[in-house]
Design a protein around this motif. Sequence first.
Motif, PDB file in Angstrom:
ATOM      1  N   PHE A  33     -16.164  15.738  15.752  1.00 43.98           N
ATOM      2  CA  PHE A  33     -17.969  16.640  16.265  1.00 43.98           C
ATOM      3  C   PHE A  33     -18.480  17.480  15.538  1.00 43.98           C
ATOM      4  N   SER A  34     -18.566  17.475  13.954  1.00 41.18           N
ATOM      5  CA  SER A  34     -19.302  18.376  13.364  1.00 41.18           C
ATOM      6  C   SER A  34     -20.879  17.915  13.451  1.00 41.18           C
ATOM      7  N   LYS A  35     -21.290  16.416  13.794  1.00 40.52           N
ATOM      8  CA  LYS A  35     -22.304  16.925  13.442  1.00 40.52           C
ATOM      9  C   LYS A  35     -23.182  17.396  15.352  1.00 40.52           C
ATOM     10  N   ASP A  36     -22.585  16.513  16.245  1.00 38.63           N
ATOM     11  CA  ASP A  36     -22.864  17.450  17.503  1.00 38.63           C
ATOM     12  C   ASP A  36     -22.164  19.074  17.701  1.00 38.63           C
ATOM     13  N   ILE A  37     -21.848  19.574  16.644  1.00 33.84           N
ATOM     14  CA  ILE A  37     -21.397  21.378  16.611  1.00 33.84           C
ATOM     15  C   ILE A  37     -23.051  21.297  16.445  1.00 33.84           C
ATOM     16  N   TYR A  38     -23.299  21.321  14.928  1.00 32.61           N
ATOM     17  CA  TYR A  38     -24.777  21.319  14.244  1.00 32.61           C
ATOM     18  C   TYR A  38     -25.998  21.253  14.998  1.00 32.61           C
ATOM     19  N   ALA A  39     -26.279  20.017  15.464  1.00 29.96           N
ATOM     20  CA  ALA A  39     -27.283  19.517  16.541  1.00 29.96           C
ATOM     21  C   ALA A  39     -27.271  20.987  17.945  1.00 29.96           C
ATOM     22  N   PHE A  40     -25.674  21.556  18.244  1.00 28.94           N
ATOM     23  CA  PHE A  40     -26.478  22.429  19.779  1.00 28.94           C
ATOM     24  C   PHE A  40     -26.717  23.442  19.221  1.00 28.94           C
ATOM     25  N   VAL A  41     -26.176  24.120  17.594  1.00 33.45           N
ATOM     26  CA  VAL A  41     -26.572  25.255  17.117  1.00 33.45           C
ATOM     27  C   VAL A  41     -28.290  25.094  16.495  1.00 33.45           C
ATOM     28  N   ALA A  42     -28.425  23.894  16.674  1.00 30.22           N
ATOM     29  CA  ALA A  42     -29.861  24.079  15.888  1.00 30.22           C
ATOM     30  C   ALA A  42     -30.873  24.149  17.077  1.00 30.22           C
ATOM     31  N   ALA A  43     -30.627  23.611  18.159  1.00 34.18           N
ATOM     32  CA  ALA A  43     -31.349  23.112  19.269  1.00 34.18           C
ATOM     33  C   ALA A  43     -31.619  24.364  19.444  1.00 34.18           C
ATOM     34  N   PRO A  44     -31.783  25.520  19.109  1.00 31.16           N
ATOM     35  CA  PRO A  44     -32.836  26.645  19.553  1.00 31.16           C
ATOM     36  C   PRO A  44     -34.222  26.201  18.988  1.00 31.16           C
ATOM     37  N   LEU A  45     -34.232  26.249  17.365  1.00 29.96           N
ATOM     38  CA  LEU A  45     -35.079  25.395  16.753  1.00 29.96           C
ATOM     39  C   LEU A  45     -35.741  24.151  17.316  1.00 29.96           C
TER      40      LEU A  45
ATOM     41  N   THR B 233     -33.102  18.860   1.615  1.00 29.04           N
ATOM     42  CA  THR B 233     -33.195  19.009   0.674  1.00 29.04           C
ATOM     43  C   THR B 233     -32.421  18.723  -0.439  1.00 29.04           C
ATOM     44  N   ASP B 234     -31.442  18.753   0.166  1.00 27.78           N
ATOM     45  CA  ASP B 234     -30.198  18.418  -1.270  1.00 27.78           C
ATOM     46  C   ASP B 234     -29.506  17.213  -0.822  1.00 27.78           C
ATOM     47  N   VAL B 235     -29.166  16.753  -1.473  1.00 29.81           N
ATOM     48  CA  VAL B 235     -28.766  14.819  -1.563  1.00 29.81           C
ATOM     49  C   VAL B 235     -27.382  15.198  -0.982  1.00 29.81           C
ATOM     50  N   ALA B 236     -26.284  16.376  -0.786  1.00 31.29           N
ATOM     51  CA  ALA B 236     -25.202  16.325   0.225  1.00 31.29           C
ATOM     52  C   ALA B 236     -25.461  17.678   1.358  1.00 31.29           C
ATOM     53  N   SER B 237     -26.776  17.466   1.283  1.00 30.85           N
ATOM     54  CA  SER B 237     -26.304  18.848   2.306  1.00 30.85           C
ATOM     55  C   SER B 237     -26.104  17.938   3.665  1.00 30.85           C
ATOM     56  N   PRO B 238     -26.365  16.601   3.993  1.00 29.72           N
ATOM     57  CA  PRO B 238     -26.564  15.878   5.460  1.00 29.72           C
ATOM     58  C   PRO B 238     -24.735  15.930   5.458  1.00 29.72           C
ATOM     59  N   PHE B 239     -24.072  15.920   4.787  1.00 32.37           N
ATOM     60  CA  PHE B 239     -22.786  15.826   5.247  1.00 32.37           C
ATOM     61  C   PHE B 239     -21.978  17.222   4.667  1.00 32.37           C
ATOM     62  N   PHE B 240     -22.105  18.375   3.812  1.00 34.01           N
ATOM     63  CA  PHE B 240     -21.303  19.583   3.641  1.00 34.01           C
ATOM     64  C   PHE B 240     -21.728  20.340   4.153  1.00 34.01           C
ATOM     65  N   THR B 241     -23.164  19.754   4.899  1.00 33.47           N
ATOM     66  CA  THR B 241     -23.645  21.872   5.784  1.00 33.47           C
ATOM     67  C   THR B 241     -22.949  21.589   7.136  1.00 33.47           C
ATOM     68  N   PRO B 242     -23.468  20.267   7.947  1.00 24.64           N
ATOM     69  CA  PRO B 242     -22.246  20.079   9.345  1.00 24.64           C
ATOM     70  C   PRO B 242     -21.465  20.686   9.307  1.00 24.64           C
ATOM     71  N   ILE B 243     -20.160  20.220   7.805  1.00 26.09           N
ATOM     72  CA  ILE B 243     -18.115  20.023   7.532  1.00 26.09           C
ATOM     73  C   ILE B 243     -18.810  22.421   7.523  1.00 26.09           C
ATOM     74  N   LYS B 244     -19.619  22.499   6.985  1.00 23.64           N
ATOM     75  CA  LYS B 244     -19.622  23.513   7.206  1.00 23.64           C
ATOM     76  C   LYS B 244     -19.249  24.674   7.874  1.00 23.64           C
ATOM     77  N   LEU B 245     -20.233  24.080   8.569  1.00 25.62           N
ATOM     78  CA  LEU B 245     -20.515  24.970  10.419  1.00 25.62           C
ATOM     79  C   LEU B 245     -19.399  24.605  11.046  1.00 25.62           C
ATOM     80  N   THR B 246     -18.683  23.360  11.251  1.00 26.10           N
ATOM     81  CA  THR B 246     -17.355  23.554  11.487  1.00 26.10           C
ATOM     82  C   THR B 246     -16.159  24.332  10.766  1.00 26.10           C
ATOM     83  N   LEU B 247     -16.323  24.310   9.513  1.00 30.14           N
ATOM     84  CA  LEU B 247     -15.191  24.913   9.496  1.00 30.14           C
ATOM     85  C   LEU B 247     -15.185  26.881   9.748  1.00 30.14           C
ATOM     86  N   VAL B 248     -16.832  27.454   9.807  1.00 34.13           N
ATOM     87  CA  VAL B 248     -16.855  28.261  10.662  1.00 34.13           C
ATOM     88  C   VAL B 248     -16.605  28.431  11.941  1.00 34.13           C
ATOM     89  N   THR B 249     -16.987  27.655  12.725  1.00 33.97           N
ATOM     90  CA  THR B 249     -15.745  27.314  14.097  1.00 33.97           C
ATOM     91  C   THR B 249     -14.685  27.724  14.386  1.00 33.97           C
TER      92      THR B 249
END
Length: 261
Positions: free
Chosen positions: A38-50, A63-79
């Motif tokens: 659910f990493s994409k859903d988690i990121y969508a929830f956190v990004a909703a206020p913006l 802006t980074d090639v790999a950020s669409p994959f690694f950014t939600p994973i990073k947020l999921t790990l913090v969660t």
Amino acid sequence: MSTVEDSQPLFSHLLELRTRILRSLISVLVVFVCIVWFSKDIYAFVAAPLVERMPIGATMIATDVASPFFTPIKLTLVTAVFIAVPMILYQLWAFVAPGLYKHERKLIMPLLVSSSLLFYAGVAFAYFVVFPLVFKFFTSVAPQGVEVATDISSYLDFVLSLFMAFGIAFEIPVAIILLCWTGATDPETLRSKRPYIIVAAFVVGMLLTPPDILSQTLLAVPMCLLFEVGLFFSRFYIRKDDEDEYGDDDEPQDIKSISKE
């Protein structure tokens, strides 16, 4: 011979520490595996206020090639770490409890629980109260001709820093209790400095929020209230100088075991 005997308790403590750390890491890993789908859903929830306050037609960018994959994973790990905090605190408690006095164990456990709850409250306050105000302000002051398109990685770093800032700010009651318990200060001294603390709360609110009186007040007022809460409970956590009031049953468990040997 005594050197070998003295090194055994230290070695056993290191083994115990390793076990507690491994259990904490395993708990984080288990939670991460359960929610990574659910990493994409988690990121969508956190990004909703913006996203909800961006101009019509504007979207977030990568802006980074790999950020669409690694950014939600990073947020999921913090969660996963956030969710596993009770287990991590339990492992910490299980490691230090045998070395504490009986009266200290009664004081530390409520502080561990309350500190985690206050941190969660600070994160929730930032998400539901501060973020809408901050992002509404930022998107409304964009110069004419400038399209608002926030990078997903930069946004994650920004919100995580705010989560940490507000989570730590909400630890004010625990900090006050610890200061009084260790003897660094006392409730009467803090009470006499209340006007300075109120001013400091508004200064912190000015530094952590956009330059408008509403958002500053929304942070400063809870901080002042949390100060009063910590001031109230700190009177129950004043360290007593007389150690003779504690009997033999109040010795730490590891000291008891050594004395029996």
